[in-house]
Design a protein around this motif. Sequence first.
Motif, PDB file in Angstrom:
ATOM      1  N   PRO A   7       0.363 -27.489 -42.268  1.00 43.99           N
ATOM      2  CA  PRO A   7       1.340 -26.635 -41.585  1.00 43.99           C
ATOM      3  C   PRO A   7       2.505 -26.301 -42.505  1.00 43.99           C
ATOM      4  CG  PRO A   7       1.486 -28.894 -40.795  1.00 43.99           C
ATOM      5  CD  PRO A   7       0.269 -28.829 -41.658  1.00 43.99           C
ATOM      6  N   SER A   8       3.075 -25.125 -42.328  1.00 42.15           N
ATOM      7  CA  SER A   8       4.146 -24.663 -43.218  1.00 42.15           C
ATOM      8  C   SER A   8       5.363 -25.577 -43.190  1.00 42.15           C
ATOM      9  CB  SER A   8       4.554 -23.237 -42.847  1.00 42.15           C
ATOM     10  OG  SER A   8       4.994 -23.176 -41.499  1.00 42.15           O
ATOM     11  N   CYS A   9       5.570 -26.285 -42.064  1.00 39.63           N
ATOM     12  CA  CYS A   9       6.725 -27.178 -41.956  1.00 39.63           C
ATOM     13  C   CYS A   9       6.630 -28.378 -42.889  1.00 39.63           C
ATOM     14  CB  CYS A   9       6.883 -27.656 -40.511  1.00 39.63           C
ATOM     15  SG  CYS A   9       5.431 -28.535 -39.872  1.00 39.63           S
ATOM     16  N   ARG A  10       5.455 -28.618 -43.457  1.00 41.24           N
ATOM     17  CA  ARG A  10       5.260 -29.765 -44.344  1.00 41.24           C
ATOM     18  C   ARG A  10       5.214 -29.357 -45.821  1.00 41.24           C
ATOM     19  NH1 ARG A  10       2.665 -34.107 -41.727  1.00 41.24           N
ATOM     20  NH2 ARG A  10       2.601 -35.164 -43.748  1.00 41.24           N
ATOM     21  N   LEU A  11       5.390 -28.089 -46.116  1.00 41.89           N
ATOM     22  CA  LEU A  11       5.263 -27.624 -47.492  1.00 41.89           C
ATOM     23  C   LEU A  11       6.592 -27.714 -48.237  1.00 41.89           C
ATOM     24  CD1 LEU A  11       2.958 -24.529 -46.875  1.00 41.89           C
ATOM     25  CD2 LEU A  11       2.308 -26.858 -47.537  1.00 41.89           C
ATOM     26  N   ASP A  12       6.530 -28.134 -49.483  1.00 40.06           N
ATOM     27  CA  ASP A  12       7.706 -28.332 -50.325  1.00 40.06           C
ATOM     28  C   ASP A  12       7.823 -27.162 -51.301  1.00 40.06           C
ATOM     29  OD1 ASP A  12       9.662 -29.111 -52.093  1.00 40.06           O
ATOM     30  OD2 ASP A  12       8.622 -30.906 -52.806  1.00 40.06           O
ATOM     31  N   ALA A  13       8.789 -26.281 -51.068  1.00 43.63           N
ATOM     32  CA  ALA A  13       8.940 -25.081 -51.896  1.00 43.63           C
ATOM     33  C   ALA A  13       9.358 -25.420 -53.323  1.00 43.63           C
ATOM     34  CB  ALA A  13       9.961 -24.140 -51.253  1.00 43.63           C
ATOM     35  N   GLU A  14      10.306 -26.341 -53.480  1.00 38.00           N
ATOM     36  CA  GLU A  14      10.778 -26.698 -54.822  1.00 38.00           C
ATOM     37  C   GLU A  14       9.667 -27.355 -55.636  1.00 38.00           C
ATOM     38  OE1 GLU A  14      14.307 -29.352 -56.989  1.00 38.00           O
ATOM     39  OE2 GLU A  14      14.272 -29.109 -54.804  1.00 38.00           O
ATOM     40  N   GLY A  15       8.948 -28.279 -55.002  1.00 36.51           N
ATOM     41  CA  GLY A  15       7.830 -28.915 -55.684  1.00 36.51           C
ATOM     42  C   GLY A  15       6.736 -27.922 -56.006  1.00 36.51           C
ATOM     43  N   GLY A  16       6.519 -26.972 -55.096  1.00 36.49           N
ATOM     44  CA  GLY A  16       5.511 -25.946 -55.333  1.00 36.49           C
ATOM     45  C   GLY A  16       5.836 -25.100 -56.542  1.00 36.49           C
ATOM     46  N   SER A  17       7.110 -24.795 -56.730  1.00 33.89           N
ATOM     47  CA  SER A  17       7.530 -24.007 -57.883  1.00 33.89           C
ATOM     48  C   SER A  17       7.268 -24.762 -59.185  1.00 33.89           C
ATOM     49  CB  SER A  17       9.020 -23.672 -57.763  1.00 33.89           C
ATOM     50  OG  SER A  17       9.476 -22.975 -58.900  1.00 33.89           O
ATOM     51  N   ALA A  18       7.569 -26.069 -59.190  1.00 35.28           N
ATOM     52  CA  ALA A  18       7.340 -26.884 -60.389  1.00 35.28           C
ATOM     53  C   ALA A  18       5.856 -26.965 -60.720  1.00 35.28           C
ATOM     54  CB  ALA A  18       7.915 -28.283 -60.180  1.00 35.28           C
ATOM     55  N   VAL A  19       5.028 -27.136 -59.694  1.00 36.67           N
ATOM     56  CA  VAL A  19       3.584 -27.225 -59.910  1.00 36.67           C
ATOM     57  C   VAL A  19       3.034 -25.896 -60.406  1.00 36.67           C
ATOM     58  CG1 VAL A  19       1.358 -27.495 -58.747  1.00 36.67           C
ATOM     59  CG2 VAL A  19       3.199 -29.120 -58.307  1.00 36.67           C
ATOM     60  N   ALA A  20       3.481 -24.793 -59.802  1.00 37.32           N
ATOM     61  CA  ALA A  20       2.987 -23.476 -60.210  1.00 37.32           C
ATOM     62  C   ALA A  20       3.310 -23.195 -61.670  1.00 37.32           C
ATOM     63  CB  ALA A  20       3.593 -22.399 -59.315  1.00 37.32           C
ATOM     64  N   THR A  21       4.541 -23.520 -62.088  1.00 35.51           N
ATOM     65  CA  THR A  21       4.934 -23.315 -63.484  1.00 35.51           C
ATOM     66  C   THR A  21       4.055 -24.131 -64.423  1.00 35.51           C
ATOM     67  OG1 THR A  21       7.233 -22.878 -62.862  1.00 35.51           O
ATOM     68  CG2 THR A  21       6.822 -23.561 -65.139  1.00 35.51           C
ATOM     69  N   THR A  22       3.805 -25.379 -64.051  1.00 35.22           N
ATOM     70  CA  THR A  22       2.997 -26.261 -64.893  1.00 35.22           C
ATOM     71  C   THR A  22       1.547 -25.803 -64.928  1.00 35.22           C
ATOM     72  OG1 THR A  22       4.459 -28.096 -64.298  1.00 35.22           O
ATOM     73  CG2 THR A  22       2.353 -28.659 -65.299  1.00 35.22           C
ATOM     74  N   VAL A  23       1.010 -25.394 -63.782  1.00 33.92           N
ATOM     75  CA  VAL A  23      -0.375 -24.922 -63.728  1.00 33.92           C
ATOM     76  C   VAL A  23      -0.551 -23.687 -64.606  1.00 33.92           C
ATOM     77  CG1 VAL A  23      -2.089 -23.812 -62.245  1.00 33.92           C
ATOM     78  CG2 VAL A  23      -0.987 -25.910 -61.499  1.00 33.92           C
ATOM     79  N   ARG A  24       0.425 -22.793 -64.595  1.00 37.12           N
ATOM     80  CA  ARG A  24       0.315 -21.580 -65.416  1.00 37.12           C
ATOM     81  C   ARG A  24       0.324 -21.924 -66.904  1.00 37.12           C
ATOM     82  NH1 ARG A  24       4.007 -19.485 -61.157  1.00 37.12           N
ATOM     83  NH2 ARG A  24       2.709 -18.184 -59.792  1.00 37.12           N
ATOM     84  N   LEU A  25       1.141 -22.899 -67.293  1.00 37.75           N
ATOM     85  CA  LEU A  25       1.131 -23.342 -68.691  1.00 37.75           C
ATOM     86  C   LEU A  25      -0.232 -23.930 -69.053  1.00 37.75           C
ATOM     87  CD1 LEU A  25       4.642 -25.064 -68.908  1.00 37.75           C
ATOM     88  CD2 LEU A  25       3.936 -23.000 -70.132  1.00 37.75           C
TER      89      LEU A  25
END
Length: 384
Positions: free
Chosen positions: A27-45
């Motif tokens: 559910p969207s209420c359990r999603l971490d936006a800040e952590g998601g941004s860090a993971v996305a940046t790392t995954v792209r690298l």
Amino acid sequence: MKATLQRVAGTLALFAAIGVANAQAPPSCRLDAEGGSAVATTVRLAMNAYKALGKQLPFDEVIVNPEEIPRAANSLIVYVVTDASIGAVGKDGCIVNRPALISGDEIDLISVRGGCSASAGKIEVRCSSEAVQMFGRQGDRPGLANPALLYVLAHELGHILQRRPGEYAGRVEAIDLNQSQSAKLEALRESCEPGLTKAEEDADSLAVQVLAMLLPDPPYRETLFSPRGSVLWGADQLNLAANSWRKTSLEREFISLPKPHKSFVPTEFPTPLRIVQANAKKFVCEVLTRKSGVINYPGRATSHPSLEVRIQRVAEALRSTAAGLPKTGAQQEYRSVAVLQEQLSDIFTFIYRENGAYLEAVQSEVCTRVNGDDPTDGCSKRKR
């Protein structure tokens, strides 16, 4: 020195488990936006590093924490989920009570156990918000990224490349000594099948290649140290983050990691062959002749190489990369600290390498014995 080596080896001989992602979107209420941004940046690298290595991943875009599952087949979906205990969530899966993690309460099914995991049936990675914070922690050094998070995610991308689930779990296998001797012997023989660990080892190998490619440059380059010291420090950061996460997950889930059989804890480095053989013999004899109790076996678990072997390979690969980099270039005011760091990294690399080599040597001797004509040859008790 012997006591120190035993303490270090005992610490390294503990294992952590990584869970498999749930089938339904959180559910969207359990999603971490800040952590998601860090993971996305790392995954792209990591994704760009895979391309440079000639490994084409089955996606070309990263979508973080989507409220609806995208239909595009070329997208990697990443969820970073806030973990919570069963007693802290409502029927809709949202956190209704604080703190979200309650001492003594089991975590719910939406939570990601153990860190990050890749899904088998779809191109998806799920991470625990707490794990992302811990593996990505960099202190007050702006502009730097922690290579520990890169390693974890590069490993999971390796599983996506393989089109198989990511279960990054090296663990101690408990052998019930109440079983018949033939059943125990079969269990030991099955642990010697080399193909069982190949997929995990391949994913680790890919992750190490990504680390070796990216650590010498920003955002992983630590200018406090020389280029060589920065890469060695990256290896230490990975181990420190893994240890911190292991302790945190154990406290949260109230799991005590079992101590391995003492034959798998080295008392000197390098270990002479006669001691390796004697320890392997003692382990096999105790398993096959004892009739009660449990022995914890950190050999090749059902599909995973041990943590020691993984740390060994990371340390060796990064040491090889570091050897080709200059030792000069540390900031003047921190030069003495940088030199000390490089010396400590050499020490830890030696321990990682020798401990991993010892485990592989003992396991090899165990396999030689259990696949021989008489596995109990030389045992004091030969009850069948």
